[in-house]
Structures are given as structure tokens and as C-alpha cells.
Design an enzyme around this catalytic site. Structure first.
Site, PDB file in Angstrom:
ATOM      1  N   GLY A 223      -9.197  11.131 -12.254  1.00 30.17           N
ATOM      2  CA  GLY A 223     -10.169  12.104 -12.718  1.00 30.17           C
ATOM      3  C   GLY A 223      -9.545  13.106 -13.669  1.00 30.17           C
ATOM      4  N   CYS A 224     -10.193  14.236 -13.842  1.00 28.06           N
ATOM      5  CA  CYS A 224      -9.728  15.271 -14.766  1.00 28.06           C
ATOM      6  C   CYS A 224      -8.292  15.676 -14.465  1.00 28.06           C
ATOM      7  CB  CYS A 224     -10.635  16.491 -14.681  1.00 28.06           C
ATOM      8  SG  CYS A 224     -10.050  17.904 -15.645  1.00 28.06           S
ATOM      9  N   PHE A 225      -7.418  15.608 -15.467  1.00 26.91           N
ATOM     10  CA  PHE A 225      -6.013  15.895 -15.194  1.00 26.91           C
ATOM     11  C   PHE A 225      -5.755  17.356 -14.866  1.00 26.91           C
ATOM     12  CE2 PHE A 225      -5.330  15.180 -20.079  1.00 26.91           C
ATOM     13  CZ  PHE A 225      -6.077  16.300 -20.405  1.00 26.91           C
ATOM     14  N   TRP A 226      -6.672  18.252 -15.198  1.00 31.21           N
ATOM     15  CA  TRP A 226      -6.509  19.646 -14.759  1.00 31.21           C
ATOM     16  C   TRP A 226      -6.456  19.708 -13.235  1.00 31.21           C
ATOM     17  CZ3 TRP A 226     -11.093  22.010 -18.012  1.00 31.21           C
ATOM     18  CH2 TRP A 226     -10.763  21.947 -19.383  1.00 31.21           C
ATOM     19  N   CYS A 227      -7.364  18.955 -12.604  1.00 29.05           N
ATOM     20  CA  CYS A 227      -7.441  18.942 -11.133  1.00 29.05           C
ATOM     21  C   CYS A 227      -6.226  18.251 -10.532  1.00 29.05           C
ATOM     22  CB  CYS A 227      -8.700  18.210 -10.674  1.00 29.05           C
ATOM     23  SG  CYS A 227     -10.248  18.800 -11.392  1.00 29.05           S
TER      24      CYS A 227
END
Length: 226
Positions: free
Chosen positions: A56-60
Site C-alpha cells: 500500500g501507500c509507502f508513507w504508511c
């Protein structure tokens, strides 16, 4: 003539069956090509090894792995495709076969690759194909990368156990031989800590991180605080 006709029919049938299998499994030509490659083994530097995941989103994902004991650094980037020098714009709009991924630099004397794989599966839903939470598209698909046969066996065994005990065979995580990791643009690095008031961080990233910390306090860097 009959033999040639029969042979042509069998080849056509085999190709048709393969195409159905690829469609049903959700794998593209890029995925099948990736699966056939030999893994690239990264070197240990200053006692730190590297592992690569997409969920998923690499920020998370970056924030989650950075909270784990034994992990020294996490870098956001792209992997899983064949395109050279991918950009965020190209990946986020689905113009490449890459997924948003992270490079995890860890101390194998403190944390094992098996634990990292467990963290990976514990911190996202591995049954939603090409999607994680509100983020939809192949760039958000679940991938566990391996650099050698031992790592592949660990990933495969973990998937088998989770499928049997928790997911009833519904895991869609891809298992790819690691090839190359492309570091994302600088403004993506440590994004969650630098932008705590961002609406996406508040609504998606922080709740995901909080849930992980509550469920798996034993792997956190500061167990006393959680």
C-alpha cells in the site's frame, strides 16, 4: 497432416489455458516475467541487511517498519516493475508496473527476516488484490520480495500458515525475486513524521500505525510506551 494439425491444436489449447490461468490469478505479463528472474542479493553494510516489501501507500508502510526494534532506517521507493527510473507521477497514475515499496535496513542480530515478514503481513490486509484501504490500483498491491532461497522459503511458509489459520486461502500477496529498488523523491521520505496534520496521514496512516502498535507491542522499539 493430421499430426501437425493435432500438434497445433494442443499448442493453441495450452496457450489458451495459460492465458486463463494468468487472468484468474491476477498476474500480468510483467508479473510472470518478474517471477522467472533470479533474485539479486544485496550486500550487508555496517552490519545492516536489507529487505523489501510493498503493502500500500509507502508513507504508511515506512512509518510502521520504523517503529520496529532492530530496524535502523526505512526508505520509500518503487519496485516490482521493469521500467527504469520510475517517478511518483508515473507510478501513482498506474503508468508503470512498479508498486510503492520500502527498503528496510535492519540489524539481523536484533531482528530476523522472519519477524520482518510477520510484521509485513500483520500490518496490512494481504487479501485485497491491487488495493490497500482507500488506495486502489496495482501500484498498491501486496508484494514480498526475496533475495535468496531461504528468504523465499520463509515467505512461502508464512503465507501457507496464514492461509490455513486465518485467511482461508485468500492471500493475494505476490512473491517476487528482488531485482531493483528505486528510491522515491526526497519529499516522500519520512513523510508521516514531517506532515502529521496532513488529512491522509490523519485519516489513514496514523490509524493504521496505531492499530499495528496495539496488536503487536512486543516488536516495538520502545515497548514501555505502548
Amino acid at each position: 497432416m493430421k499430426i501437425h494439425t493435432m500438434r497445433a491444436f494442443l499448442i493453441t489449447f495450452a496457450l489458451f489455458f495459460m492465458s486463463l490461468s494468468c487472468t484468474n490469478s491476477g498476474n500480468t505479463e510483467n508479473d510472470l516475467a518478474m517471477m522467472q528472474k533470479l533474485p539479486f542479493q544485496t550486500e550487508t553494510k555496517n552490519g545492516l541487511a536489507r529487505a523489501y516489501f510493498a503493502s500500500g501507500c509507502f508513507w504508511c508502510v515506512e512509518a510502521i517498519f520504523e517503529s520496529v526494534a532492530g530496524v535502523e532506517e526505512v526508505i520509500s521507493g518503487y519496485s516490482g516493475g521493469i521500467e527504469e527510473n520510475p517517478s511518483y507521477e508515473a507510478v501513482s497514475y498506474g503508468k508503470t508496473n512498479h508498486a510503492e515499496a520500502v527498503e528496510v535496513l535492519y540489524n539481523p542480530q536484533i531482528i530476523s527476516f522472519q519477524t520482518l515478514v510477520s510484521v509485513f503481513f500483520a500490518s496490512h490486509d494481504p487479501t485485497t488484490r491491487n488495493r490497500q484501504g482507500p488506495d486502489t490500483g496495482r501500484q498498491y498491491r501486496s508484494i514480498a520480495f526475496y533475495q535468496n532461497e531461504n528468504e523465499r522459503e520463509i515467505i512461502d511458509r508464512t503465507i501457507k500458515d496464514l492461509n490455513e489459520k486465518h485467511y482461508d486461502g485468500k492471500i493475494t500477496t505476490q512473491v517476487f525475486p528482488f531485482q531493483k529498488f528505486w528510491k522515491a523523491e526526497d519529499y516522500h521520505q519520512d513523510y508521516e513524521s514531517k506532515h502529521p496534520r496532513n488529512p491522509y496521514i490523519l485519516g489513514v496512516s496514523l490509524p493504521r500505525l496505531k492499530k499495528f502498535k496495539e496488536n503487536y507491542p512486543e516488536v516495538l522499539k520502545d515497548k514501555k510506551l505502548h
